[in-house]
Scaffold this active site. Structure first.
Site, short mmCIF file in Angstrom:
data_model
loop_
_atom_site.label_atom_id
_atom_site.label_comp_id
_atom_site.label_asym_id
_atom_site.label_seq_id
_atom_site.Cartn_x
_atom_site.Cartn_y
_atom_site.Cartn_z
N GLY A 137 82.03 18.55 20.19
CA GLY A 137 82.65 17.41 20.89
C GLY A 137 84.13 17.36 20.59
O GLY A 137 84.82 18.38 20.60
N ASN A 194 76.41 19.12 26.85
CA ASN A 194 76.98 17.93 26.22
C ASN A 194 76.18 17.57 24.99
O ASN A 194 76.33 18.18 23.96
CB ASN A 194 77.12 16.74 27.18
CG ASN A 194 77.99 15.66 26.56
OD1 ASN A 194 78.85 16.00 25.74
ND2 ASN A 194 77.79 14.41 26.90
N THR A 231 76.60 22.02 23.04
CA THR A 231 77.65 23.00 23.19
C THR A 231 77.42 24.21 22.29
O THR A 231 76.89 24.09 21.20
CB THR A 231 78.99 22.33 22.85
OG1 THR A 231 79.02 21.12 23.56
CG2 THR A 231 80.17 23.19 23.14
O1 DON Z 1 83.06 19.11 26.81
C1 DON Z 1 83.04 18.46 25.78
O2 DON Z 1 84.05 18.19 25.16
C2 DON Z 1 81.72 18.00 25.19
N1 DON Z 1 80.76 17.81 26.25
C3 DON Z 1 81.25 18.99 24.18
C4 DON Z 1 79.99 18.56 23.48
C5 DON Z 1 79.72 19.26 22.21
O3 DON Z 1 80.51 20.05 21.74
C6 DON Z 1 78.47 18.93 21.51
N2 DON Z 1 78.25 19.82 20.42
N3 DON Z 1 78.09 19.63 19.31
#
Ligand code: DON
Length: 572
Positions: A477, A404, A384
């Site tokens: 995340g 992701n 992300t």
């Molecule tokens: O949409 C989401 O919540 C996750 N797929 C985001 C993943 C994410 O932020 C990874 N980064 N560090």
């Protein structure tokens, strides 16, 4: 404090490649992909941008100088990130854009990935019902239908320049290459075994010798894909050669995405969530992200308390904020999912009465174990990267996109040169079984064909008296909404500037597991004090990579890029 990292380029590369400047910028000026440095903060009057990579931020500023607005910059920067920040910048992922144009219209574009037509509720369970995390996180079966390219074309009506022009910097960077950073060199070396495992064709990110900072990454196949998009628009990605290469790749690894899935993918307009916090208007992204609801719930839950008096990083403020976080995440698990498939009780989840009730059992002296906290009662009727941009016309763009996991599924489309996401892991593969980020869910977020998996991404805008005040967001995340929440409190209650709001240590609670993730930087007394109240602490390396722009009283943009990565600001 200025934190400048000079990217050194091996002399031999300079010699062979020369000091070529990007053509689209004209001769001998501006962006140089072989020599660049990070800039962590700045104060500008015409526009400001913060993104995960110095080259992307510079391109954003140059696009504005060429007559673009914040939306033009957002499109160009996202495309450049797909080239220079393959960790998370992407064509093969998805995301959310929250914008405000100069007339004050709020624009919420959902280009989240969706489940393929052949997806089934139990596709990641073996015949005994045991979860197969490997399949939802790596390789061809973990891939959701990519949304990014559709999202960029949905953004185009708000921009001023042509897409053909906006994509040029990305094409040139893919074709001519750029010097990779130390973090990227480390990533490529570390992930080589996985890249080898999850790919069926040679990819640009693998070479025989170790990568080092300053090595030039050239991506000719990605350049060809970008040119097809330049020539044919969305069809250059969702149909024709790119789509065929993508489906051929998926088939080589026993995935399930079809040409029809790609052709039918659509980015959707949503209605932003708007809530008030101490006189500010906070705009957030609605489902299929949980981010906007969670940020709004958290702010409303803490608003009755004198946070300013408690102060940043004190037991009192951290305890209050953690307990709010615990409760919001319990709601996420039960009530939130793709609104086109599941009725999210959004109005109730955001109502003052409901949230006051959620905090009724808050004990100022001790932690409330998660086993005693359940999702609220609702009557029948539930890797992300972020870009923040503002311009002097009053346009604001907050865009979070993702593959992701770091480098997504680790699978590159053979012949097309871009990483595919592993977003399918964001679905709840089985009630109560945690995903990559430890998030649990149930029916609301179960897998179904065409459904979008629940996200935590929270691109956010803040208005003051109806006027632009702040653009912010982060990856991370499930820690995304809690980081955004903390940055807002840091600015509004604790009076922090942009740099401190971004860089000060953060903490995170998500109901389950019942623990507080905490960054280094809080004193031993604070950690001990929280443990004495009943919290289990888990020290983590870094929470988020935030990008924040705030308007100063003199009207200037104060911009900060996260110290935790290669993030960089630009502006003029
Ligand atoms: O949409 C989401 O919540 C996750 N797929 C985001 C993943 C994410 O932020 C990874 N980064 N560090």
């Amino acid at each position: 404090m200025k934190n400048k990292l000079i990217i050194l380029v091996a002399a031999s590369f300079i010699h062979t490649i020369g000091l070529a400047q990007l053509q689209w910028l004209g001769s001998g000026k501006k962006v140089d992909p072989f020599h660049y440095s990070q800039k962590k903060e700045g104060s500008f009057s015409m526009m400001a941008i913060a993104s995960a990579h110095p080259l992307a931020s510079s391109v954003g500023a140059e696009i504005m100088k060429e007559g673009g607005n914040a939306f033009d910059a957002a499109i160009a920067v996202q495309l450049v990130l797909a080239v220079v920040y393959p960790d998370a910048g992407n064509l093969g992922g998805g995301g959310f854009l929250l914008g405000r144009n100069k007339s004050g219209d709020i624009i919420a574009i959902d280009f989240r990935e969706s489940a393929p037509g052949l997806a089934t509720k139990d596709m990641y369970l073996d015949k005994n019902g045991a979860p197969q995390h490997e399949l939802s996180v790596n390789g061809h079966l973990s891939v959701g239908i990519p949304g990014t390219v559709a999202g960029l074309f949905k953004t185009l009506p708000y921009a001023k320049l042509s897409f053909e022009k906006l994509i040029e910097p990305a094409i040139e960077l893919a074709e001519k290459g750029f010097a990779i950073t130390e973090i990227q060199a480390k990533d490529f070396n570390e992930l080589k075994p996985e890249f080898l495992k999850y790919n069926t064709q040679p990819i640009a990110f693998i070479k025989n010798t170790d990568w080092k900072a300053g090595d030039i990454l050239v991506q000719p196949e990605l350049a060809e894909t970008l040119k097809r998009i330049q020539l044919y628009g969305p069809k250059g990605f969702y149909e024709g050669k790119t789509a065929e290469l993508l489906v051929a790749e998926i088939n080589r690894g026993n995935g399930i995405i079809s040409l029809t899935d790609l052709k039918n993918y659509e980015a959707k307009m949503r209605v932003a969530i708007s809530s008030k916090y101490r006189g500010y208007t906070v705009l957030g992204f609605p489902p299929p992200s949980s981010g906007g609801i969670i940020v709004s719930q958290l702010l409303t839950m803490v608003e009755p308390y004198p946070l300013k008096k408690y102060g940043y990083g004190t037991i009192q403020s951290m305890h209050l904020m953690i307990e709010a976080e615990r409760r919001a995440f319990a709601d996420r698990a039960k009530y939130m999912g793709d609104p086109d498939f599941w009725k999210v009780p959004q109005k109730t989840l955001l109502s003052n009465a409901y949230l006051t009730n959620r905090m009724k059992d808050f004990d100022p002296l001790k932690a409330s174990p998660s086993k005693n906290i359940q999702p609220g009662e609702i009557p029948e009727s539930d890797q992300t990267t972020h870009i923040s941009i503002m311009d002097a016309e009053g346009n604001m763009v907050s865009i979070t996109t993702t593959l992701n996991n770091r480098y997504g599924s680790k699978t590159v489309v053979g012949g097309a040169g871009f990483f595919l996401n592993d977003e399918m892991d964001d679905f709840s593969m089985k009630p109560g079984v945690p995903n990559l980020y430890g998030a649990v869910g149930g029916a609301a977020n179960a897998i179904a064909p065409g459904k979008r998996m629940l996200s935590s991404m929270a691109p956010t805008l803040i208005l003051k008296n109806g006027n632009p005040f702040c653009v912010l967001g982060t990856p991370g995340g499930t820690t995304i909404p809690t980081s955004v929440f903390q940055m807002i409190v840091d600015m509004v209650d604790f009076g922090m500037n942009a740099t401190d709001a971004v860089n000060k240590p953060k903490f995170h609670h998500q109901w389950l597991p019942d623990e507080v993730k905490i960054e280094k930087g809080f004193s031993v007394e604070i950690e001990q004090g929280l443990e004495n109240m009943g919290y289990k602490l888990r020290l983590v390396g870094g929470i988020g990579r935030s990008e924040l722009i705030k308007i100063l009283p003199d009207g200037k943009f104060e911009v900060a890029a996260d110290r935790r990565g290669d993030d960089s600001v630009a502006g003029y």
